[in-house]
Design an enzyme around this catalytic site. Sequence first.
Site, PDB file in Angstrom:
ATOM      1  N   ASP A 176       0.896  -1.316  -0.126  1.00  0.00           N
ATOM      2  CA  ASP A 176       0.068   0.017  -0.200  1.00  0.00           C
ATOM      3  C   ASP A 176       0.903   1.179  -0.066  1.00  0.00           C
ATOM      4  OD1 ASP A 176      -1.333  -2.376   1.307  1.00  0.00           O
ATOM      5  OD2 ASP A 176      -3.155  -1.067   1.168  1.00  0.00           O
ATOM      6  N   ASP A 203      -1.364  -2.663  -4.023  1.00  0.00           N
ATOM      7  CA  ASP A 203      -1.841  -1.082  -3.693  1.00  0.00           C
ATOM      8  C   ASP A 203      -0.683  -0.387  -4.016  1.00  0.00           C
ATOM      9  OD1 ASP A 203      -4.685  -1.537  -3.733  1.00  0.00           O
ATOM     10  OD2 ASP A 203      -4.683  -1.074  -1.412  1.00  0.00           O
ATOM     11  N   TYR A 206      -2.318   4.339  -6.053  1.00  0.00           N
ATOM     12  CA  TYR A 206      -3.589   4.703  -5.537  1.00  0.00           C
ATOM     13  C   TYR A 206      -3.919   5.715  -6.536  1.00  0.00           C
ATOM     14  CZ  TYR A 206      -3.548   2.515  -1.070  1.00  0.00           C
ATOM     15  OH  TYR A 206      -3.670   1.727   0.041  1.00  0.00           O
ATOM     16  N   ASN A 236      -6.653  -3.451  -4.448  1.00  0.00           N
ATOM     17  CA  ASN A 236      -7.889  -3.305  -4.986  1.00  0.00           C
ATOM     18  C   ASN A 236      -7.814  -1.692  -5.624  1.00  0.00           C
ATOM     19  OD1 ASN A 236      -7.209  -2.731  -2.251  1.00  0.00           O
ATOM     20  ND2 ASN A 236      -9.088  -1.158  -2.050  1.00  0.00           N
ATOM     21  N   HIS A 491      -3.079  -9.404  -1.361  1.00  0.00           N
ATOM     22  CA  HIS A 491      -3.482  -8.307  -0.834  1.00  0.00           C
ATOM     23  C   HIS A 491      -4.313  -8.280   0.378  1.00  0.00           C
ATOM     24  CE1 HIS A 491      -3.463  -4.072  -0.843  1.00  0.00           C
ATOM     25  NE2 HIS A 491      -4.824  -3.992  -0.931  1.00  0.00           N
ATOM     26  N   HIS A 501     -11.060  -3.438   7.132  1.00  0.00           N
ATOM     27  CA  HIS A 501     -11.238  -4.443   6.246  1.00  0.00           C
ATOM     28  C   HIS A 501     -11.432  -5.848   6.999  1.00  0.00           C
ATOM     29  CE1 HIS A 501     -10.230  -1.564   3.038  1.00  0.00           C
ATOM     30  NE2 HIS A 501      -8.826  -1.180   3.643  1.00  0.00           N
ATOM     31  N   HIS A 528      -3.131  -4.109   2.295  1.00  0.00           N
ATOM     32  CA  HIS A 528      -4.662  -3.760   2.421  1.00  0.00           C
ATOM     33  C   HIS A 528      -4.848  -3.056   3.759  1.00  0.00           C
ATOM     34  CE1 HIS A 528      -8.449  -3.442   0.652  1.00  0.00           C
ATOM     35  NE2 HIS A 528      -9.064  -4.387   1.362  1.00  0.00           N
ATOM     36  N   VAL A 529      -4.521  -3.636   4.754  1.00  0.00           N
ATOM     37  CA  VAL A 529      -4.821  -2.732   5.954  1.00  0.00           C
ATOM     38  C   VAL A 529      -3.469  -2.010   6.292  1.00  0.00           C
ATOM     39  CG1 VAL A 529      -5.069  -3.284   8.684  1.00  0.00           C
ATOM     40  CG2 VAL A 529      -6.103  -4.949   7.232  1.00  0.00           C
ATOM     41  N   HIS A 530      -3.843  -0.541   6.520  1.00  0.00           N
ATOM     42  CA  HIS A 530      -2.703   0.307   6.710  1.00  0.00           C
ATOM     43  C   HIS A 530      -2.139   0.561   8.119  1.00  0.00           C
ATOM     44  CE1 HIS A 530      -5.268   2.377   3.206  1.00  0.00           C
ATOM     45  NE2 HIS A 530      -4.553   1.445   2.823  1.00  0.00           N
TER      46      HIS A 530
HETATM   47 FE   LIG Z   1      -6.047  -2.317  -0.554  1.00  0.00          FE
END
Ligand SMILES: [Fe+2]
Length: 637
Positions: A176, A203, A206, A236, A491, A501, A528-530
Amino acid sequence: METRGAARRSPPPPVAVQLLFLLILLAVSSCAAASTGDLVIGEDYVRPPARRHRKALLSLFPWSKKKASSSASDPQQVHISLAGEKHVRVTWITDDNSVSSVVDYGTKAGMYTSTSQGESTSYSYLLYSSGKIHHVVLGPLEDNTVYYYRCGGQGLEFQFKTPPSQFPLSLAVVGDLGQTSWTTSTLNHIKQCEHDMLLLPGDLSYADYMQHLWDSFGKLVEPLASTRPWMVTEGNHEKEHIPFFESGFQSYNARWKMPYDESGSTSNLYYSFEVARAHIIMLGSYTDYDENSDQYAWLKVSLAMKSSFRSVDVSRGGKQEAKDTWWWNDEVQRAIKEKECFKRLHLDKSAANIKGYKIAKRAAKRAVSVAKGQAYDNLYERLGTKKGEKDIYRMARIHERKTRDINQIKCIKDGVDRLLVRDEEIKDRWREYFDKLFNGEEEGPILELDDSFDDNNRRFALLLLLLYLPFQADLAKIDRKRTPWLIVLLHAPWYNSNWAHQGEGDSMMTAMEPLLYAAHVDMIIAGHVHAYERAERVYNGRLDPCGAVHITIGDGGNREGLARRYRNPKPAWSVFREASFGHGELKILNSTHAHWTWHRNDDEEPVRTDDVWINSLAGTGCIQDSSRELRKILMAP
Ligand SMILES: [Fe+2]
C-alpha cells in the site's frame, strides 16, 4: 515480543521539570539511536503527528496531460522485474512513439556488449492516452552481478544488480505504497537497506482511475525500481472502477508486467518465481480464486509441477537418487532394497545368495511393473474429467516452457521422423520419453507440442500427467531440500485483528488455505490494512506449528492514512500489531533460518520495531505429515 514503551499525554509539568525531562530524553534517545535494533514497542505506541501529504494528488482531472520529460524520447518510469530464470524485464515509458523497444547492456559502465529487443504497448482510458510502454527481457544474466543499461538507445545510463542464486537473500517488503511524503520516507528507508529484491503485495500508486497518477508513481519509484527487481501483485487500488464503466486492471497490466507467462499462468494477476532457493507465489485477491477458478487450478498445477520438476532435477543430477522415477512408490522401494541386499551378498558367490538375488530381482521387476500399471490407470481415470484435462494441458505447457526439451511444433514423431497418429504409438512415445528423462538418461526423444488444444495435444498432455501425479506426495520432501522456502504474497489479509477490512480475505482463505497449508507454505504476506501486524504460525484460525507465519504490511504510506483501531481482546495468534507507516525486511540466511524485521518510519529515521527469527518448515516433520493431504488435494478433480 511486545513491550509498552510510550508515555501517554498528560497536563504540562513545570518548566524545571520539563528541562530535566528534556535532558533525560536526550540521554535516552542517544542510547536508543545506538541500539534501535533492540527497541520493541507495539500497539500502544503513540506515534508523532503525521506530516501532511506532500503531493498526493497532482491534479484532480483524470484527463490531464502528462508532463513531458526532458526529452520526449528519454526513458521515464524505468523499473525492472524478474522474467524467468536468469532473465530480467526492463520496463519504461516514452512520450515519443518512435522510440524502439531495445535495451543495450553490459557489466561495465558505458560498455554495452549485449542488446535485447522487446515489445511495446499503450492504452487509452477515458480521455487519457498513455505513452509508449516498453517491455524488454534481458538475459541470460549472471547471478549477483551489476549490469549497466540504456533504454531505447539513448538517454541516461541505469544500473541494476541481479539477485544471488544462493542464500543469503535479502528482500525488502512494502505494501500500500501510494505517493505521499510518508511514501518518500519509506522509500528512503528501503534505500538504506541492502536488498536484492522488493516485494509489494498490492496497492501501488493509488491512481484508481486517474491515470496520470500512474505516471507520477512510476517517476517516484524509478530510483529504486530501476536498480532492483520489483515483484508486485495487485490490490484493490489497481482496479479501475467507475460506475457504468467497465472495471479492470488495464493500466496495471500494461505498466507492471510480471512473469506470469514464464510461470505457466494465463493472467498477470497471479504468478510465481524462484529467487536464490526461495519459491515465491504472488496471488490475486481481486480475481477468481475459488476451487473452480483458473487461479486455483494454476496454483495446484504450479505446486505439483514444482515438486515434479525438482524430482527430475534430483534424479538427473543426484547420485543416490539417480534411479528415482515417477513410479517409485513404497512397495517398489522395498523390493529394490531387497534386491540390492542380495546383490551385495552375491559378492560372496554362495549359491544360496545367488539364488536369493535372482528371486529378489524378479520380485523388484514385478513391483515396478505393477506400480507403473497403477500409475497409468490413475491417469486414465483422470482423463474422464473435464477439469483433469484442463490441468493436464497446463502441466504440459509448463513442462514445455521449463525444460525447453519439447520443441514448439505441431505433432509428435517417432525416432525416424515418422508422424505418429495411433493412440498406442503416441502413448509409447511419451512413455519412452519420460522413462529416459526420469531415469537420468542424457537425452529424451524430441517431442512436439503447440498451443492449440486439439485432440492430439490433449492426448500428449494427459500422458504427462500419468508421469507426475502418482509421484507428487513423495516429491514434496525432495523439493523442499532444494527450495526450502515457500512464501506467498496477496493483498487482502487472512489473519487481521484490525477493524479495517475485517473479514475481506475470508472467502479466499476458505478456498486456498488448505492447499497452501498442505504445501507447507512458510509465510503469507498481505497488505490492504494500513498498519502492521505479525501472527504466529496459524492455520484454520488456530495456532499451528505447521501453519504459515502471517504478516500484514499495508503501511507503505498511502494517502488514506493509518488504520488505528484494533479488535480486543487480541486473538491468540496475533503477536505484534501497530498502526504506523514502515517497511519490512526478510533476510533468508540459509535453508532453515530467516530474520524478519519491521521498521517503523519514525520521522526521518527507520526504527526496527518488530524482530523475529523464522525457521523454514523444510526441516520439520510438518512436510511429512502433510504430504498425504497435499496429494489428496492435488488429485481432486
Ligand atoms: Fe487495499
